[in-house]
Design a protein around this motif. Structure first.
Motif, PDB file in Angstrom:
ATOM      1  N   ALA A  46      18.877   2.501  -3.126  1.00  0.00           N
ATOM      2  CA  ALA A  46      18.120   1.344  -2.622  1.00  0.00           C
ATOM      3  C   ALA A  46      17.245   0.752  -3.726  1.00  0.00           C
ATOM      4  CB  ALA A  46      17.262   1.761  -1.430  1.00  0.00           C
ATOM      5  N   GLY A  47      16.617   1.615  -4.529  1.00  0.00           N
ATOM      6  CA  GLY A  47      15.777   1.123  -5.610  1.00  0.00           C
ATOM      7  C   GLY A  47      16.579   0.354  -6.646  1.00  0.00           C
TER       8      GLY A  47
ATOM      9  N   ALA B 285       0.840  -1.202   0.000  1.00  0.00           N
ATOM     10  CA  ALA B 285       0.000   0.000   0.000  1.00  0.00           C
ATOM     11  C   ALA B 285       0.875   1.251   0.000  1.00  0.00           C
ATOM     12  CB  ALA B 285      -0.935  -0.007   1.203  1.00  0.00           C
ATOM     13  N   TRP B 286       1.975   1.230   0.743  1.00  0.00           N
ATOM     14  CA  TRP B 286       2.906   2.368   0.731  1.00  0.00           C
ATOM     15  C   TRP B 286       3.498   2.545  -0.666  1.00  0.00           C
ATOM     16  CZ3 TRP B 286       6.376   0.231   5.264  1.00  0.00           C
ATOM     17  CH2 TRP B 286       5.585   0.083   6.422  1.00  0.00           C
ATOM     18  N   VAL B 287       3.885   1.424  -1.275  1.00  0.00           N
ATOM     19  CA  VAL B 287       4.499   1.458  -2.606  1.00  0.00           C
ATOM     20  C   VAL B 287       3.544   2.055  -3.631  1.00  0.00           C
ATOM     21  CG1 VAL B 287       5.200  -0.053  -4.521  1.00  0.00           C
ATOM     22  CG2 VAL B 287       6.138  -0.416  -2.230  1.00  0.00           C
TER      23      VAL B 287
ATOM     24  N   THR C 161       7.898  -5.413 -13.717  1.00  0.00           N
ATOM     25  CA  THR C 161       9.338  -5.444 -13.986  1.00  0.00           C
ATOM     26  C   THR C 161       9.692  -4.527 -15.148  1.00  0.00           C
ATOM     27  OG1 THR C 161       9.476  -7.700 -13.132  1.00  0.00           O
ATOM     28  CG2 THR C 161      11.292  -6.941 -14.521  1.00  0.00           C
ATOM     29  N   ILE C 162       8.877  -4.528 -16.192  1.00  0.00           N
ATOM     30  CA  ILE C 162       9.108  -3.631 -17.331  1.00  0.00           C
ATOM     31  C   ILE C 162       9.131  -2.180 -16.860  1.00  0.00           C
ATOM     32  CG2 ILE C 162       8.095  -2.731 -19.461  1.00  0.00           C
ATOM     33  CD1 ILE C 162       6.930  -5.637 -19.839  1.00  0.00           C
ATOM     34  N   ALA C 163       8.124  -1.790 -16.086  1.00  0.00           N
ATOM     35  CA  ALA C 163       8.021  -0.394 -15.638  1.00  0.00           C
ATOM     36  C   ALA C 163       9.199  -0.006 -14.747  1.00  0.00           C
ATOM     37  CB  ALA C 163       6.705  -0.182 -14.897  1.00  0.00           C
TER      38      ALA C 163
ATOM     39  N   ASN D  76       6.300  -7.361  -7.176  1.00  0.00           N
ATOM     40  CA  ASN D  76       7.550  -7.131  -6.448  1.00  0.00           C
ATOM     41  C   ASN D  76       8.330  -5.930  -6.957  1.00  0.00           C
ATOM     42  OD1 ASN D  76       7.526  -9.514  -4.613  1.00  0.00           O
ATOM     43  ND2 ASN D  76       7.541 -10.637  -6.537  1.00  0.00           N
ATOM     44  N   ALA D  77       8.474  -5.817  -8.269  1.00  0.00           N
ATOM     45  CA  ALA D  77       9.320  -4.763  -8.829  1.00  0.00           C
ATOM     46  C   ALA D  77       8.793  -3.367  -8.531  1.00  0.00           C
ATOM     47  CB  ALA D  77       9.475  -4.958 -10.333  1.00  0.00           C
TER      48      ALA D  77
END
Length: 362
Positions: free
Chosen positions: A225-226, A148-150, A272-274, A203-204
């Motif tokens: 970190a990213g 939710a934060w992401v 993952t693409i994004a 995940n990504a």
């Protein structure tokens, strides 16, 4: 043996149109036929809005205005003013099936509203989205779900660009990004560079959220970190032959698992693409565009079964890969995931071609 990268097909919206009625985007399909038995959810209608805004910003064929309005109206109707939360699941006869949705669905809906507030060509709808975003953002402070934060962070990126005077939103962006950094510091080891003790869905998006927050705010710790977590994740999401292999649903809740191979879902490829293209735009490192292409190839047959999941003519996408076969159902999440990934890849190709033309002229 590896094969060459798959060229990006033309954008086709036929199946998405078939999956949308005047209420919104259907959750599921039986083969390619919309399944009314499972109704609708705010998750998928928020994804529909994200796709609509992506197509507006990338210069692609636009979604019909009626479809955009249906997705927006669904989001508005999902809002519960008493709790400042969004409901999620709705039956085909337009009855809400729960008083409020999950924290993750709330965050994803905020993400879509942020995109509308920044990118919609309709000024009235931009104002609507900005107002609803501002009203439903404060409850996120009490959320415990990292996803939710992401998702909220991904919505704050366009919202803060559209509403730079909103100090609460700017502070929230820093606070949520700091929460993700804290998670990474608590969990990370040399062998497990991640935010949680397990890999699950989307995940990504964790890495993407920190990359875009770092790029917007100039915060090096977020960017590092990213990128570090994304490099680790893309290494985990590979078959021995170098194909994209998203984390299978069978291992979602296994602590520090290597990552089960099945079942594989389109949402992981799109995420993952994004994330990889966000990394490429920020760093200029061609490694990331290669990782994005590898994830996109998964849709077109560059996967463990060497089977395409999409119908290029209609734009439909199967719901995933089982160990022995494709899932032939083609629901709302899957079609939007494919179309988001496709629009991202097509835009990256256009940007690359434009750069080449500038270099030739100079």
């Amino acid at each position: 043996m590896l094969r060459e990268a798959c060229p990006a097909p033309a954008l086709a919206l036929d199946h998405l149109r078939a999956m949308t009625d005047d209420t919104g985007l259907f959750q599921h399909a039986i083969h390619s036929v919309p399944d009314r038995a499972h109704g609708y959810c705010v998750d998928d209608n928020a994804r529909g809005l994200l796709l609509a805004m992506s197509l507006k910003t990338l210069g692609e064929e636009q979604l019909p205005e009626g479809m955009i309005l249906a997705y927006a109206a669904f989001v508005q109707h999902a809002f519960n003013p008493d709790t400042k939360r969004f409901r999620n699941f709705m039956s085909f006869d337009r009855r809400w099936l729960e008083p409020q949705g999950s924290e993750d669905s709330h965050g994803r809906t905020l993400w879509s509203l942020g995109a509308v507030a920044r990118h919609d060509t309709c000024a009235a709808r931009r104002r609507w989205a900005a107002a609803l975003f501002a009203e439903t953002l404060p409850v996120v402070e009490g959320f415990g779900s990292p996803r939710a934060w992401v998702f909220t962070l991904l919505g704050l990126d366009p919202y803060c660009a559209a509403m730079p005077a909103d100090k609460f939103a700017a502070d929230m962006r820093a606070g949520l990004a700091d929460r993700l950094l804290t998670l990474l510091q608590q969990v990370e080891t040399p062998e497990w560079i991640w935010f949680e003790e397990n890999l699950s869905y989307d995940n990504a998006r964790f890495s993407e959220a920190l990359i875009v927050a770092g790029g917007a705010t100039g915060t090096r710790a977020y960017i590092d970190a990213g990128l570090r977590s994304l490099a680790w994740l893309t290494g985990r999401q590979k078959s021995p032959t170098g194909l994209f292999r998203p984390v299978g649903t069978g291992s979602f809740h296994v602590v520090r698992a290597a990552g089960g191979a099945f079942d594989q879902q389109p949402v992981e490829a799109a995420a993952t693409i994004a994330a990889c293209l966000a990394a490429q735009r920020l760093t200029g490192n061609p490694r990331w565009s290669g990782e994005a292409q590898c994830a996109f190839d998964w849709f077109l047959g560059g996967n463990d079964l060497w089977e395409s999941l999409v119908d290029i003519e209609t734009g439909s996408c199967r719901d995933g890969l089982h160990p022995d076969r494709r899932n032939d159902n083609r629901g709302g999440e899957s079609v939007v995931s494919y179309l988001l990934g496709l629009s991202d890849i097509r835009n990256a190709a256009r940007m690359k071609a434009s750069t080449r033309r500038v270099a030739v002229r100079s």
